[in-house]
Design an enzyme around this catalytic site. Structure first.
Site, PDB file in Angstrom:
ATOM      1  N   THR A  13     -36.530  14.265 -47.452  1.00  0.00           N
ATOM      2  CA  THR A  13     -37.673  14.283 -46.527  1.00  0.00           C
ATOM      3  C   THR A  13     -37.233  13.989 -45.104  1.00  0.00           C
ATOM      4  O   THR A  13     -37.819  14.485 -44.137  1.00  0.00           O
ATOM      5  CB  THR A  13     -38.707  13.232 -46.981  1.00  0.00           C
ATOM      6  OG1 THR A  13     -39.228  13.656 -48.239  1.00  0.00           O
ATOM      7  CG2 THR A  13     -39.857  13.092 -46.003  1.00  0.00           C
ATOM      8  N   SER A  63     -34.118  15.772 -53.078  1.00  0.00           N
ATOM      9  CA  SER A  63     -33.282  14.982 -53.995  1.00  0.00           C
ATOM     10  C   SER A  63     -33.782  14.970 -55.436  1.00  0.00           C
ATOM     11  O   SER A  63     -33.062  14.547 -56.328  1.00  0.00           O
ATOM     12  CB  SER A  63     -33.075  13.563 -53.473  1.00  0.00           C
ATOM     13  OG  SER A  63     -34.177  12.724 -53.762  1.00  0.00           O
ATOM     14  N   THR A  96     -35.553  10.239 -50.778  1.00  0.00           N
ATOM     15  CA  THR A  96     -35.859   8.936 -51.377  1.00  0.00           C
ATOM     16  C   THR A  96     -35.951   8.994 -52.906  1.00  0.00           C
ATOM     17  O   THR A  96     -35.770   7.989 -53.575  1.00  0.00           O
ATOM     18  CB  THR A  96     -37.201   8.379 -50.843  1.00  0.00           C
ATOM     19  OG1 THR A  96     -38.246   9.295 -51.193  1.00  0.00           O
ATOM     20  CG2 THR A  96     -37.177   8.155 -49.353  1.00  0.00           C
ATOM     21  N   ASP A  97     -36.281  10.193 -53.428  1.00  0.00           N
ATOM     22  CA  ASP A  97     -36.661  10.243 -54.845  1.00  0.00           C
ATOM     23  C   ASP A  97     -35.549   9.860 -55.817  1.00  0.00           C
ATOM     24  O   ASP A  97     -35.824   9.273 -56.865  1.00  0.00           O
ATOM     25  CB  ASP A  97     -37.229  11.631 -55.194  1.00  0.00           C
ATOM     26  CG  ASP A  97     -38.651  11.790 -54.651  1.00  0.00           C
ATOM     27  OD1 ASP A  97     -39.273  10.765 -54.307  1.00  0.00           O
ATOM     28  OD2 ASP A  97     -39.129  12.934 -54.574  1.00  0.00           O
TER      29      ASP A  97
HETATM   30  C1  SIN Z   1     -36.530  13.923 -51.642  1.00  0.00           C
HETATM   31  O1  SIN Z   1     -36.304  12.937 -52.360  1.00  0.00           O
HETATM   32  O2  SIN Z   1     -35.642  14.704 -51.283  1.00  0.00           O
HETATM   33  C2  SIN Z   1     -37.920  14.203 -51.206  1.00  0.00           C
HETATM   34  C3  SIN Z   1     -38.753  13.000 -51.073  1.00  0.00           C
HETATM   35  C4  SIN Z   1     -38.256  12.042 -50.035  1.00  0.00           C
HETATM   36  O3  SIN Z   1     -37.166  12.122 -49.478  1.00  0.00           O
HETATM   37  O4  SIN Z   1     -39.055  11.116 -49.748  1.00  0.00           O
END
Ligand code: SIN
Length: 319
Positions: A13, A63, A96-97
């Site tokens: 993100t 991710s 973050t995922d």
């Molecule tokens: C991801 O994990 O690539 C998408 C969600 C995020 O980064 O918050």
């Protein structure tokens, strides 16, 4: 010697964009390169202080789609950079995922000697780069402050001004900017106006021996699945998994202090006899299984949550 901070981009993100600046959820992750992200951060050079920087796009993914191929190249590139005498530290921008999985994976495979001297800092964002108020730029500045701190070493994660160890970090919220937590262990440090206030020393590397990085070249990596025990859980899922000869391990996200529904447990015992490695982890958000005097039929994950227990078992099977 002027030392470099290396920024490795992997997507997420933090590199995402939406059609509307006011849209913080309807975006596409992994759209901008890490070089573009860094260019858009005011005062980055000031935060870097004496360090030059180098940016490299290693992969570009949401991710949720992180997999062995991406982890392999990321580990190789980080190890390469850490080994250079003119590299001070490495900052990785990541979604973050699955950040907690990548951080844990890296902490287990990178050279212990290099990690004892240098830091690898993963950072991220909960809002896309196109947001009216993106959190990515501040998170990167905080990651730079941590990477530049004399106390930093090993694999760390930085989000919303909070520093976590690779072992303890977990995503606990799908939307809040402060989406990460270190469970019972608590955070390692806070970043306040560019200064890092350490609460605890960075932990030593987990395992005694170095992981043979060359083992990551093997294809495919061992298949280890995660299943959950819950009210009404049945053994059929285990039997279905074991019908696939490629399955070498199963991590059970067990209830409470490691208990497993009796039907699931019976099927897992059969799987174990067939040679499938079984590990139990707790599905509770905080804490790990507290072992009794007897270990029970299946070893527990030594405090690791299911997703990290899976990585640990996979690496054990690989090495
Ligand atoms: C991801 O994990 O690539 C998408 C969600 C995020 O980064 O918050």
């Amino acid at each position: 010697m002027l030392k470099k901070m290396v920024f490795l981009g992997t997507g997420g993100t933090i590199a995402g964009t939406a059609a509307e600046a006011s849209d913080n959820v309807g975006y596409t992750a992994a759209q901008l390169g890490v070089g573009q992200l860094l260019q858009a951060i005011p005062r980055l050079q000031q935060a870097l202080g004496p360090h030059a920087f180098l940016a490299e796009q290693v992969v570009q993914v949401d991710s949720k789609d992180m997999g062995w191929a991406q982890w392999r190249v990321l580990a190789q590139r980080i190890q390469y950079h850490l080994a250079q005498p003119d590299v001070h530290s490495v900052v990785v921008t990541h979604g973050t995922d699955t950040l907690e999985e990548t951080a844990f994976f890296l902490s287990r495979v990178l050279s212990k000697k290099l990690l004892a001297q240098k830091a690898v800092v993963l950072t991220c964002a909960m809002r896309p780069a196109s947001s009216l108020a993106p959190d990515g730029p501040q998170n990167v500045l905080d990651a730079v402050a941590v990477a530049g701190s004399a106390e930093a070493r090993g694999v760390l994660a930085v989000c919303a001004g909070t520093v976590h160890s690779a072992r303890d970090v977990q995503k606990i919220h799908p939307y809040r900017l402060n989406a990460f937590d270190s469970g019972d262990a608590g955070p390692l440090a806070y970043v306040e106006e560019g200064r890092v206030r350490w609460l605890h020393a960075c932990p030593d590397a987990d395992a005694a021996a170095d992981f043979p990085l060359k083992a990551l070249a093997k294809d495919p990596w061992p298949r280890v699945e995660i299943i959950t025990s819950y009210a009404g859980a049945a053994g059929a899922i285990v039997r279905a998994l074991c019908a696939d000869a490629a399955v070498q391990g199963i991590v059970v996200a067990a209830t409470g202090n490691g208990t497993i529904h009796q039907d699931l447990e019976a099927a897992l015992r059969v799987a174990q006899v067939q040679g499938v490695r079984i590990v139990r982890a707790s599905r509770c958000a905080y804490g790990g299984i507290v072992a009794g005097v007897a270990e029970g039929d299946f070893p527990h994950s030594k405090g690791l949550p299911p997703v990290k227990a899976r990585i640990a078992l996979m690496l054990e099977l690989m090495a």
